[in-house]
Design a protein around this motif. Structure first.
Motif, mmCIF file in Angstrom:
data_model
loop_
_atom_site.group_PDB
_atom_site.id
_atom_site.type_symbol
_atom_site.label_atom_id
_atom_site.label_comp_id
_atom_site.label_asym_id
_atom_site.label_seq_id
_atom_site.Cartn_x
_atom_site.Cartn_y
_atom_site.Cartn_z
ATOM 1 N N THR A 283 1.507 -3.455 -5.716
ATOM 2 C CA THR A 283 1.531 -2.276 -5.231
ATOM 3 C C THR A 283 0.122 -2.101 -4.894
ATOM 4 O O THR A 283 -0.285 -1.531 -3.879
ATOM 5 C CB THR A 283 1.964 -0.903 -5.880
ATOM 6 N N GLU B 48 -0.201 -3.690 -1.791
ATOM 7 C CA GLU B 48 0.383 -2.750 -0.162
ATOM 8 C C GLU B 48 -0.816 -1.749 -0.292
ATOM 9 O O GLU B 48 -1.070 -1.948 0.995
ATOM 10 C CB GLU B 48 1.270 -2.657 -0.844
ATOM 11 N N LYS B 49 -0.940 -1.000 -1.133
ATOM 12 C CA LYS B 49 -2.613 -0.087 -0.277
ATOM 13 C C LYS B 49 -3.899 -0.654 0.166
ATOM 14 O O LYS B 49 -3.963 0.258 0.678
ATOM 15 C CB LYS B 49 -3.007 0.810 -2.251
ATOM 16 N N ALA C 21 8.810 -2.190 -1.719
ATOM 17 C CA ALA C 21 8.203 -1.267 -2.380
ATOM 18 C C ALA C 21 7.038 -1.671 -1.883
ATOM 19 O O ALA C 21 5.737 -1.192 -1.342
ATOM 20 C CB ALA C 21 7.733 -1.702 -3.450
ATOM 21 N N CYS C 22 6.917 -3.325 -0.909
ATOM 22 C CA CYS C 22 6.255 -3.585 0.505
ATOM 23 C C CYS C 22 5.878 -4.434 0.615
ATOM 24 O O CYS C 22 5.936 -5.658 1.235
ATOM 25 C CB CYS C 22 4.285 -4.678 -1.368
ATOM 26 N N ALA D 102 11.010 2.294 -4.996
ATOM 27 C CA ALA D 102 9.944 1.850 -3.961
ATOM 28 C C ALA D 102 10.210 3.120 -2.524
ATOM 29 O O ALA D 102 10.805 3.493 -1.947
ATOM 30 C CB ALA D 102 9.706 1.234 -3.726
ATOM 31 N N SER E 39 7.319 3.820 -0.616
ATOM 32 C CA SER E 39 6.352 3.677 -0.070
ATOM 33 C C SER E 39 6.360 4.812 1.120
ATOM 34 O O SER E 39 4.926 4.901 0.803
ATOM 35 C CB SER E 39 6.560 2.488 0.566
ATOM 36 N N LYS E 40 6.881 5.169 1.606
ATOM 37 C CA LYS E 40 6.691 5.752 2.957
ATOM 38 C C LYS E 40 5.879 7.604 2.808
ATOM 39 O O LYS E 40 5.248 7.782 2.552
ATOM 40 C CB LYS E 40 8.216 6.667 3.874
ATOM 41 N N SER F 161 4.919 8.030 -0.362
ATOM 42 C CA SER F 161 4.094 7.884 -1.545
ATOM 43 C C SER F 161 3.011 7.674 -0.068
ATOM 44 O O SER F 161 1.306 8.228 -0.768
ATOM 45 C CB SER F 161 3.921 6.271 -2.096
ATOM 46 N N HIS F 162 3.204 7.102 0.762
ATOM 47 C CA HIS F 162 1.981 7.198 1.835
ATOM 48 C C HIS F 162 1.388 8.169 2.222
ATOM 49 O O HIS F 162 -0.044 8.713 1.893
ATOM 50 C CB HIS F 162 2.395 6.808 3.144
ATOM 51 N N SER G 153 1.808 3.634 -6.390
ATOM 52 C CA SER G 153 2.270 3.952 -4.567
ATOM 53 C C SER G 153 3.803 4.373 -4.445
ATOM 54 O O SER G 153 4.186 3.671 -3.840
ATOM 55 C CB SER G 153 2.042 2.123 -4.519
#
Ligand SMILES: Nc1ncnc2c1ncn2[C@@H]1O[C@H](COP(=O)(O)OP(=O)(O)OP(=O)(O)O)[C@@H](O)[C@H]1O
Ligand SMILES: Nc1ncnc2c1ncn2[C@@H]1O[C@H](COP(=O)(O)OP(=O)(O)OP(=O)(O)O)[C@@H](O)[C@H]1O
Ligand SMILES: [Mg+2]
Ligand SMILES: [Mg+2]
Lengths: 539, 367, 384, 329
Positions: free
Chosen positions: C226, C229-230, C245-246, D133, D135-136, D138-139, D233
């Motif tokens: 992660t 990814e960030k 997640a990535c 996850a 991710s979206k 988290s973005h 994240s």
């Protein structure tokens, strides 16, 4: 509602005196009807009827534990009655919180301080007030100052409570209710820690309020205060209202008899000292407090066996430090405290803690000022509190529980302590009873020196006399009694000699039987008592 | 203005008697079990009876399971017993975890460094003393600062846990076998140096008996000994303690030496009697669970036995249902939580009485 | 899911079948253990046998207890998944001699000499090598695109411990990458824990700050992926795909599939055959696997290249630890080099492991023992 | 090698969950409630946010509205933590049971709750590595100001964080102000010091205590949300949050109940927490374990030093941890 004969609760009513005469026409601000309150097995109030009138000062009298505080706490919303009805201005009401009591115009000064220690005076005073706008402590402080100036009280609004003496704290409590305003004002033993001057100021305020048509209730054990201040007296005994008296028509003896329920004698005798050999000799004692202020300056005197040595002084002038220094609880800068046994052998007490002192065979008893904070453990029961002095006895790792239990039973019996049983935590006892537990225990340890600070503070008149008797008995047994008191009359009546402290210095030692009150009062405020004439100086 | 009598009104009860109190607690647990059963069905669709059945089986299902249960209770109970004197003195010892670990660490160190050169007869007592001493020191440090400067012990002891954990982590790397693996493994597996021999052929009997003895000891210590009395007085009022000549500082330090020492002994038992290894998680949260047990039992050592039993039962039971139903083991924590909430909530009904609003009263009577 | 109770009905009628027990350090919420749990279920269901899985068993006496309980529950073969379980498995094996104890990642079976105690691992260095190939492809692509210069092709690696398993892992990964991108270098940081999200994340961040342009890891949390990814830095994962997640940085991941081993051992136990003291799963047995490649991130042609190298590995044309491909302190490793194969406290090398021009990993025991510090890899936190 | 700007910015990131937890607990403690359930509350806050985000991500099918993407997890988090707060309040304020046991039980419960639902969601997603996850979502949570990247170290240290980080600091500042300067703050502090006094002064103790505990829990819950949505994240992994809840409680004492001090203290703590990763290379792993001790040792040292200068104002609220019953003597 408009009826004759008796406190019907509402509206103006006619009121009967002993002689059956119609006396005055007053309006009941509050009427309590058939109030009962129990705590577990303790019936604190039993079916109490009470009326409080506008434009009148009512004294609530009763022995310790008779339920005065409980009754008033139900008005101020602290307690909720099990049974009964409260009427305000004739209307039945329910007071289920202090907030509601406040909304009904009831203000109360509680027996135990209700102050936040880490707050300043002004923060405490404005606490809980619903004022408009943002918190403005400066403005509030000004108002507090105004009130103080107006009534002649002395409070520093910015001073923290924990820096204050007890009398300052009590003054804050008083200013607090004045600031908030109240139509019905209840004061629960407000004068216990006030100086006579402060008491006078308070009373002046109360009389003003009465003249404004407010209702005032005061609980006090000082009968002369009842006499000078109140219009009417209601007497509680064992939780019941057993009658009322018109102040003008009664006297201390009658009130006491009514409280106690039997004939009692109200004089202090002062047996002649039998021994009078030196017991404790103090020389050049200097004590500094934690924050570096000198609390005792070059104090020297001797306390003799078989006499009561009184210590007089305005509060905070070093009495506490003096007793604690003797008891081994206070660090001493310099000086000596010598204990002289019957056989003439001497023991230097400075540098020893209470344990060491006891180990040296010095039988020292101490009744400190702050009973629950120092002398007793509030959450422990009577028996366990008895053990505080005796738990070390015996070689075993284990404690002996039988003896303290027996002692507790005996003290409860001898001093007429009102408690359900000896397994009750002392915290639950009323103030006076707590004091009896402490004094009883200290005397039971057969001391040769008995230190006592304000032993009768908060005690009812009967208990006070019981304590005086106990002190005299000790004296007759050859104990050196050191008695720190606040009531000059009592000091003069009880003590063989009186040492007067002023700002940490000895301003003189006078003979009890010959001393005059005015002179001692002078010595309390000015060193050496400038123009002393009564009594002779010692040492 | 408000003229209504409040709907409910609460008063403090006089002593309710232990029988009634236990009835209330029992009722609370049963209610909690019912609620949990509903939660089980809702969350997992499983039949709650079989879930409870399995939990029971997991805890008591075989002699071996009973022994393990006994051992786990012994450990938790011992930690609770250790913490109790401190709590009674109002000293918030949150450092049980670290005190156990440090005891374990010292035990391991002795096993590793002198295991070969001393016979077990000398080695094991040496380990015992060292572990108790180490635990005592670990608790004694915050106690010393508390006594001298009134340093906040809650935070101090909590921090000492982490220091202990890192110290253990450090030594694990020093002692790790093989190098770089981050684990010490069973110590002296071949020589058995420093291994407490089994008692009567039972691996855990010794631990259980020792803790049983300690339970009695602590009970007597707290209730009947002079020390126990002193620490209670110190806890309630330092001033009063000073007033009767109790040396407050030394009582604080002494009590924490005892508290920490006992935790250290738990570490010793783990390394010498049962686990024979050291890891950073050896204490397994018992330092915190012990706090709960001690409070739940209101500092009564006998009640602590039951409280530990309850918690260990829940843990073992949860492990079983996670095996049997492939249910996430955390579910056990949820049920434990629910039961605890009800159990502690029930204390209210033991201590207080609720009064409902009186029936309408007749008008005030005239005199 | 099929626990013991479910699978019981389908299997209990079968004579001669045994029950299998599994001991896991955590539960299925741990990357590491999930791999084992899935394999256990798959193997047992395929073989139609009963099984019981004990999760959250710490590396202490609890492991012995769990093993003993599984014996009580009638298991004839018991597996444990964590390195720290080994000693307790041995303890149980000594006590319950008619039950087979199998331990993944352990090192002691070949020296303990117990008939009923066995170790297993996989030639995961092959998988790592292939993952390294994917990384090398990515580095080359970055160089070509001009994102980095050739001498900036620095890989970052977050490792758990300085243990041979980890060293073998990152070295094979690095060698794989360098076989494609010659200028690749690597920095490694260690967290001192198998699972520590914060340490792994901050470790990865530190590496990226140090100029690493691609990250891989050997630790179990999502910390490193992660973090990548960030920052948009490509990541080669381990144990499973982190593509969800990535999505923008995950390239590929290698993992061990334990199913072949479980099936092998259980079958042997059922047939009363001897189970190997050490079992090393390989690409051929299907134990070493790569996840699907994330085409979005991977360089073009990665899949083909991997296939090609995989074939070479299988054919023995390429050896991961070919001594010609790496140097230690500027020198090639000779045949006299010894590795520490027999576990001991003093970390004493005891076995000659270089023959035929390559380092024979996972042959003398199943668990890795490659522990050379090769040139081109810089260890940030450790000095031996 | 030691990159101050990076280190500082990472320290800040570490500090945010601690700061939120600490601020929440401070409010609670100031009103006299020692809530040892905060670690559990932070888990619940985190997982509730995750559940909210998960449901929204699933239902939105890719077209996420930025406002909702933030609002839904946030609301879910607040509600989850609020429920925990209510639970604690009901048990300790209304039923007056022991706060220590209740808090510890809540921590057990909360961590279990987080891991259970975390685990269940993980199963639902069926993902290869067991984590959820988001991710979206988290973005949106971790989006920082666009110009931060152009400002070099200034941008890194001051502008490189998601909005919750700034919210945390704002909450701390506001809390400090309210506690210190306003009537409400005065009343809260009075309750924590002496509920009997506050009660006699006509303050509604129950109301304030409930409010403080609940608001405290909600703020602390945001700490959990920040951790998953920004720091991690959007990846929920069981137990990843670790011991931060305990550290947050420790910080309360460390900062002598002042959220404004907590801003700096938590950054200090956050920095020490990861310092071992930044210390010069070449140290061996064992020594690294010793470096990890630093935050705790420093805390102890500061504790001792401040403890020696014992001011009354720096003591815990007088009635902290005690139940209040008006009729009790
Ligand atoms: N909250 C309480 N819990 C238990 N018992 C109480 C409580 N309040 C009062 N009591 C009991 O009720 C009785 C009456 O107490 P109360 O304080 O009203 O007496 P009092 O007349 O004010 O005495 P004093 O003159 O000593 O102040 C006492 O026996 C006391 O122990
Ligand atoms: N969060 C808080 N909780 C309780 N009391 C507080 C808090 N913050 C401030 N105070 C009170 O305010 C007093 C002064 O606050 P502080 O120690 O922060 O000094 P300060 O910021 O310099 O104040 P000022 O600028 O008003 O002089 C403290 O002694 C304390 O009683
Ligand atoms: Mg009273
Ligand atoms: Mg070797």
């Amino acid at each position: 509602m408009d009826q004759l004969a008796g406190p019907a609760g509402a509206g103006p009513c006619l009121f009967l005196t002993k002689g059956g005469l119609l006396l005055e026409n007053k309006t009941a601000a509050v009427s309590m009807r058939g109030i009962t309150k129990t705590f577990g097995s303790v019936v604190a109030n039993n079916n109490v009827d009470l009326d409080i009138y506008k434009g009148e000062i009512l004294s609530l009298l009763g022995e310790n534990g008779s339920g005065k505080t409980t009754l008033m706490n139900m008005l101020s919303g602290i307690y909720f009655p099990d049974e009964g009805q409260i009427l305000i201005d004739g209307k039945p009401v329910t007071i289920s919180s202090p907030k509601e009591a406040f909304d009904f115009g009831i203000g109360m000064i509680h027996q135990h301080f209700k102050l936040v220690d880490v707050f300043t005076a002004v923060e405490n005073i404005v606490l809980g007030l619903k004022e408009e706008g943002k918190l403005d402590l400066e403005k509030a402080a000004k108002r507090v100052q105004d009130i103080c100036d107006n009534y002649g009280f002395d409070v520093d609004p910015k001073k923290k409570i924990y820096d204050m003496s007890v009398s300052e704290k009590q003054t804050v409590e008083i200013v607090k209710v004045l600031y908030r305003g109240a139509d019905i004002l209840i004061l629960d033993e407000p004068t216990a820690v006030l100086t006579p001057q402060e008491t006078d100021k308070l009373f002046a305020v109360l009389r003003n309020m009465k003249d404004d048509g407010k209702a005032v209730v005061i609980i006090t054990h000082k009968l002369h205060e009842v006499e000078v201040l109140s219009d009417r007296v209601a007497v509680l005994r064992k939780g019941e209202n057993i009658g009322q008296l018109i102040t003008k028509e009664t006297n201390a003896q009658e009130m006491t008899n009514m409280m106690v329920g039997r004939e009692v004698t109200l004089n202090i005798n002062r047996p002649e000292p039998l021994f009078s050999s030196p017991r404790i000799r103090i020389e050049g004692l200097n004590v500094k407090s934690d924050d570096g202020v000198m609390k005792l300056k070059d104090v020297s005197f001797t306390a003799n066996a078989g006499e009561i040595l009184g210590i007089a002084g305005i509060s905070g002038c070093g009495q506490k430090e003096l007793l604690e220094a003797i008891a081994g609880l206070q660090d001493v800068e310099s000086g000596s405290i010598t204990y002289i046994s019957d056989d003439g052998s001497r023991e230097e007490l400075i540098g020893m803690d209470p344990q060491k002192i006891a180990d040296k065979g010095v039988a020292l008893s101490f009744v400190p000022e702050d009973r629950l904070g120092m002398g007793l453990v509030a959450s422990m029961d009577l028996a366990d509190n008895m053990m505080l002095r005796s738990f070390r006895s015996g070689k075993s790792m284990l404690t002996d529980r039988k003896a303290p239990r027996a002692l507790a039973e005996q003290i409860v019996h001898d001093l007429e302590i009102s408690t359900p049983d000896i397994n009750t935590p002392v915290r639950k006892l009323s103030g006076g009873n707590v004091q009896k537990v402490l004094v009883g225990r200290e005397i039971a340890s057969a001391p040769t020196v008995l230190l006592s600070a304000y032993v009768v503070r908060g005690l009812d008149i009967n208990s006070s006399y019981t304590i005086y008797d106990l002190l005299n008995q000790q004296k007759e047994k050859g104990v050196a009694v050191i008695f720190v008191g606040e009531d000059l009359d009592v000091l003069l009546e009880l003590c063989d000699r009186i040492l007067v402290l002023c700002d940490g210095r000895v301003s003189g030692i006078v003979d009890g039987p010959t001393a005059d009150k005015h002179g001692v009062g002078m010595m309390m405020t000015s060193l050496g008592g400038d123009h002393m004439d009564g009594g002779e100086m010692h040492e | 203005m408000n003229n209504k009598e409040p709907l409910i009104h609460i008063t403090r009860r006089a002593d309710i008697g232990w029988k009634k109190a236990w009835v209330i607690r029992g009722a609370a647990i049963i209610t909690a079990l019912i609620i949990s059963a509903i939660a089980v069905t809702l969350a997992t669709g499983l039949d709650p009876f079989s879930v409870y059945g399995k939990m029971f089986e997991g805890a008591f299902g075989s002699p071996r399971k009973m022994w393990i249960l006994g051992k786990e209770i012994a450990f938790l109970l011992c930690v609770s017993l250790a913490l109790t004197p401190a709590f009674k003195m109002k000293f918030w010892n949150l450092g049980g975890e670290g005190q156990i670990l440090i005891g374990a660490l010292v035990t391991s160190a002795i096993m590793i460094y002198v295991g070969e050169s001393l016979p077990n007869g000398a080695l094991i007592p040496l380990m015992f003393i060292a572990a108790a001493g180490a635990g005592a020191i670990w608790a004694g440090i915050p106690a010393f600062f508390k006594a001298k400067w009134n340093t906040n012990e809650t935070l101090f002891t909590l921090m000492m846990n982490y220091v202990a954990i890192q110290l253990v982590a450090y030594y694990i790397i020093i002692w790790e076998v093989p190098k770089g693996s981050g684990k010490v493994g069973i110590i002296n597996q071949d020589s058995l140096a420093g291994w407490m021999p089994d008692l009567a052929g039972q691996k855990y009997l010794f631990v259980i008996l020792l803790v049983a003895l300690m339970t009695i000891g602590i009970h007597v210590y707290l209730k009947y000994s002079k020390h126990g009395y002193e620490l209670t007085v110190v806890g309630e009022s330092r001033n009063t303690a000073r007033y009767v000549g109790i040396k407050v500082d030394s009582v604080i330090i002494r009590t924490l030496l005892l508290s920490g020492g006992m935790c250290g002994i738990v570490g010793w038992m783990m390394v010498s009697s049962t686990d024979h290894t050291i890891t950073t998680t050896l204490a397994g949260g018992r330092g915190f669970m012990g706090i709960m047990v001690s409070w739940l039992a209101q500092f009564n050592p006998v009640a602590m036995i039951f409280a530990s039993l309850l918690l260990v039962f829940m843990q073992r039971g949860a492990a079983e249902i996670s095996t049997a139903f492939q249910l996430n083991q955390s579910f056990g924590d949820i049920i434990t939580g629910i039961i605890l909430f009800f159990l502690i909530g029930s204390e209210f009904f033991i201590n207080y009485r609720i009064h409902m609003r009186h029936k309408e009263k007749e008008g005030t009577e005239n005199v | 899911g099929g626990g013991s109770s479910d699978s019981g009905s389908s299997a209990s009628s079968n004579e001669g079948k045994i029950k299998a027990g599994f001991i896991c350090l955590h539960d299925e919420n741990s990357t590491y253990d999930l791999n084992f749990i899935n394999a256990a279920k798959e193997a047992c269901e395929e073989l139609g046998i009963q099984y019981e899985i004990k999760t959250n068993i710490p590396e202490g006496q609890e492991c012995y207890d769990a093993a003993a309980e599984l014996v009580d529950a009638g298991c004839g073969i018991i597996f444990a998944d964590s390195f720290g379980h080994e000693d307790y498995m041995i303890q149980a094996a000594k006590e319950f001699t008619d039950v087979q104890f199998c331990h993944s990642t352990g090192t002691k079976a070949h020296t303990e000499g117990l008939d009923n105690y066995h170790n297993a691992f996989a030639a995961i260095y092959d998988g790592r090598y292939l993952a390294g190939v994917a990384a090398g492809m990515k580095l080359n692509e970055m160089i070509e695109k001009g994102d980095i210069k050739a001498d900036e092709a620095k890989i970052g690696y977050v490792g758990a411990f300085t243990y041979a398993e980890v060293i073998s892992g990152y070295t094979s990964f690095f060698l794989g990458a360098r076989s494609i991108c010659e200028t690749a270098t690597m920095e490694v940081t260690f967290t001192g824990s198998w699972y520590d999200e914060t340490a792994e994340k901050e470790g990865a961040n530190k590496l990226m700050n140090n100029g690493c342009v691609l990250i891989s890891q050997h630790a179990d949390s999502m910390g490193a992926p992660t973090a990548c990814e960030k920052k948009g830095v490509p990541n080669v994962s381990y144990n499973g795909s982190t593509v969800e997640a990535c999505p923008n940085t995950f390239i590929v991941s290698s993992r061990i599939d334990w199913t072949p081993y479980y099936k092998d051992a259980i079958t042997k136990a059922m047939n009363g055959e001897k189970i190997d003291a050490d079992y090393t799963g390989t690409l051929e047995t299907g134990s070493v696997q790569l996840t699907e490649i994330n085409e979005k991130v991977a360089a073009e042609g990665t899949a083909d290249k991997i296939k090609e190298v995989e074939a070479d590995l299988k054919a023995g044309k390429v050896h991961v630890f070919d001594t010609k491909t790496f140097k230690v302190e500027g020198k090639e490793v000779g045949e006299d080099h010894k590795a520490d194969v027999d576990t001991d406290k003093d970390y004493k090398p005891d076995t000659e492991v270089v023959k035929d021009g390559y380092f024979h990993e996972s042959e003398f025991r199943s668990a890795p023992y490659f522990d050379l510090q090769i040139d081109g890899i810089k260890l940030l936190d450790t000095k031996f | 090698m030691f990159d101050i700007a990076t280190f500082l910015s990472r320290a800040v990131v570490q500090s945010i969950p601690l700061l939120l937890g600490c601020t929440g607990e401070t409010i609670s403690e100031k009103s006299g409630s020692l809530n040892l359930g905060i670690p559990g509350v932070m888990y619940v806050g985190g997982i509730s946010g995750v559940i909210g985000a998960f449901l929204y991500e699933q239902s939105s099918g890719g077209n996420m509205n930025p406002v909702l993407a933030i609002l839904i997890p946030m609301l879910a988090c607040l509600i989850g933590s609020l429920l925990m707060g209510l639970l604690f309040s009901f048990l300790t304020i209304t039923l007056r049971v022991n706060q220590n046991v209740t808090g510890l039980a809540m921590t057990t419960f909360g961590v279990g709750f987080g891991n259970f639902f975390g685990g269940s969601l993980i199963k639902l997603t069926g993902s290869d590595v067991p984590s959820i996850a988001l991710s979206k979502t988290s973005h949106y949570f971790s989006k920082h100001l666009p110009f931060a990247d152009d400002l070099g170290w200034v941008g890194k240290i001051f502008f490189s964080y998601g909005f919750l980080a700034y919210a945390a600091i704002a909450i701390a500042v506001i809390t400090a102000f309210i506690l210190k300067r306003t009537r409400t703050g005065l009343q809260i502090r009075a309750i924590g010091e002496s509920p009997a006094t506050a009660d006699a002064a006509g303050i509604n103790i129950t109301k304030y205590k409930y409010l403080c505990v609940c608001i405290g829990c909600m703020i602390a819950g945001l700490g959990g949300l920040y951790y998953v949505m920004d720091y991690a994240s959007g990846v929920w992994s069981n137990d990843a949050f670790g011991d931060r809840g305990w550290l947050a409680i420790a910080l309360v004492i460390f900062t002598i109940w002042r959220p404004n001090i907590a801003i700096f203290a938590s950054i200090l703590f956050g920095g020490l927490y990861i310092l071992y990763l930044f210390v010069p290379t070449g140290s061996n792993l064992a020594v690294k374990e010793l470096y990890k001790m630093l935050p705790y040792i420093v805390t102890i040292i500061v504790l001792i030093i401040t403890g020696m200068r014992n001011k009354r104002e720096n003591q815990p609220p007088e009635s902290l941890g005690l139940p209040y019953f008006r009729e009790e003597r």
